[in-house]
Design a protein around this motif. Sequence first.
Motif, mmCIF file in Angstrom:
data_model
loop_
_atom_site.group_PDB
_atom_site.id
_atom_site.type_symbol
_atom_site.label_atom_id
_atom_site.label_comp_id
_atom_site.label_asym_id
_atom_site.label_seq_id
_atom_site.Cartn_x
_atom_site.Cartn_y
_atom_site.Cartn_z
ATOM 1 N N ALA A 91 62.617 -12.796 -56.505
ATOM 2 C CA ALA A 91 63.934 -13.445 -56.525
ATOM 3 C C ALA A 91 63.875 -14.678 -57.411
ATOM 4 O O ALA A 91 62.863 -15.380 -57.456
ATOM 5 C CB ALA A 91 64.364 -13.839 -55.117
ATOM 6 N N GLU A 92 64.967 -14.944 -58.119
ATOM 7 C CA GLU A 92 65.082 -16.171 -58.905
ATOM 8 C C GLU A 92 66.128 -17.066 -58.261
ATOM 9 O O GLU A 92 67.141 -16.589 -57.735
ATOM 10 C CB GLU A 92 65.463 -15.890 -60.356
ATOM 11 N N ILE A 93 65.861 -18.370 -58.303
ATOM 12 C CA ILE A 93 66.785 -19.358 -57.745
ATOM 13 C C ILE A 93 67.621 -19.944 -58.870
ATOM 14 O O ILE A 93 67.100 -20.618 -59.758
ATOM 15 C CB ILE A 93 66.015 -20.473 -57.023
ATOM 16 N N ILE A 107 61.674 -25.628 -51.431
ATOM 17 C CA ILE A 107 62.018 -24.205 -51.404
ATOM 18 C C ILE A 107 61.372 -23.520 -50.213
ATOM 19 O O ILE A 107 62.020 -22.766 -49.475
ATOM 20 C CB ILE A 107 61.582 -23.519 -52.722
ATOM 21 N N LEU A 111 63.180 -21.600 -46.989
ATOM 22 C CA LEU A 111 62.900 -20.218 -46.593
ATOM 23 C C LEU A 111 62.442 -20.140 -45.136
ATOM 24 O O LEU A 111 62.891 -19.286 -44.370
ATOM 25 C CB LEU A 111 61.841 -19.619 -47.515
ATOM 26 N N GLN A 132 61.050 -19.040 -59.141
ATOM 27 C CA GLN A 132 61.093 -17.693 -58.587
ATOM 28 C C GLN A 132 60.142 -17.620 -57.389
ATOM 29 O O GLN A 132 59.236 -18.442 -57.256
ATOM 30 C CB GLN A 132 60.661 -16.656 -59.638
ATOM 31 N N LEU A 144 69.032 -12.982 -49.691
ATOM 32 C CA LEU A 144 70.095 -13.068 -50.691
ATOM 33 C C LEU A 144 71.437 -13.411 -50.063
ATOM 34 O O LEU A 144 72.259 -14.114 -50.655
ATOM 35 C CB LEU A 144 70.205 -11.751 -51.456
ATOM 36 N N ASP A 148 72.078 -20.277 -49.454
ATOM 37 C CA ASP A 148 72.900 -20.739 -50.575
ATOM 38 C C ASP A 148 72.667 -22.215 -50.889
ATOM 39 O O ASP A 148 73.355 -22.799 -51.724
ATOM 40 C CB ASP A 148 74.385 -20.480 -50.313
ATOM 41 N N GLN A 156 71.950 -20.158 -55.887
ATOM 42 C CA GLN A 156 72.247 -18.743 -55.710
ATOM 43 C C GLN A 156 70.955 -17.976 -55.928
ATOM 44 O O GLN A 156 70.252 -18.178 -56.920
ATOM 45 C CB GLN A 156 73.304 -18.271 -56.706
ATOM 46 N N LEU A 157 70.631 -17.112 -54.976
ATOM 47 C CA LEU A 157 69.447 -16.268 -55.118
ATOM 48 C C LEU A 157 69.839 -14.953 -55.771
ATOM 49 O O LEU A 157 70.860 -14.353 -55.420
ATOM 50 C CB LEU A 157 68.818 -15.968 -53.752
ATOM 51 N N GLU A 158 69.031 -14.515 -56.720
ATOM 52 C CA GLU A 158 69.265 -13.231 -57.372
ATOM 53 C C GLU A 158 67.964 -12.442 -57.413
ATOM 54 O O GLU A 158 66.921 -12.980 -57.814
ATOM 55 C CB GLU A 158 69.769 -13.435 -58.806
ATOM 56 N N GLU A 159 68.028 -11.186 -56.998
ATOM 57 C CA GLU A 159 66.850 -10.336 -57.149
ATOM 58 C C GLU A 159 66.609 -10.097 -58.644
ATOM 59 O O GLU A 159 67.552 -9.876 -59.407
ATOM 60 C CB GLU A 159 67.052 -9.005 -56.435
#
Length: 261
Positions: A91-93, A107, A111, A132, A144, A148, A156-159
């Motif tokens: 995942a990228e932040i 981070i 989590l 990441q 995901l 937020d 925003q987290l994106e795979e």
Amino acid sequence: MENIYQHFREEEKRFIDQTLDWAQQVDMQYTPYLTPFLDPREQYIVESVIGQYEEVQINEYGGYEAAERKRLYLSPSYFEPEQKDFDIKLAEIRYPKKFADLSHGKILGTLMGSGIERNKIGDIITDGERWQFFAEGAIMDFLLSSIDKVGNISIQLEETAYTDIIRPKDTWEDRDVIVSSLRLDVVLASAFNFSRQKSKELISSGKVKVNWNETERPDSVLGIYDVISIRGYRRIRLQSIEGKTKKEKIRLSLGVLDRNS
């Protein structure tokens, strides 16, 4: 099987028992077992235990070649896992880089604050700007949809595909030192070039962690692949014990990590 416990610390007994359960499952049922993410010391324990089983093999993967935290795939000796069998996602932040700064600690805290156990998350990496992290595939959708913010920073987290892994700026530097013993305070003093007294003060004030657990015992004896971190300093890993000098001092090979934390 030899008494495996004698080679490890008392507090590691529970993890050894868990590893024995994994090994026996693979050995007796001929079914593979995928571990959660393990730190270097835990990986070393698993490898030591599995070495007692001729028909069980280990493959490891943490998402990229230099990964510190890895999942181990225990399987019958005839089975070769593929990358997808490790069930690791990246995942990228996404965050406002011009107006905010992220850190490894913030981070990880976010989590963990979502209710996720530490062993579900792999390495958190950065190139100095992008961030990441790796996680078990089974929890990625939850992350995901539920995270937020990191602190008060909207994110925003994106795979992300493996082809877009950043090159981490963190690098391990090899360093050889000579110490009089494997006591925690002695090794810290040698690794960071400060006095034993300062080393003891850092430990007693709760600023030192061994394998991510706080300790206030300067007389703790270190072992292979222990990771020691001091708040405000770099991190070290005991890579190997190289032998003794003529004066009976111990030669150690250390890894030193300058991490953005």
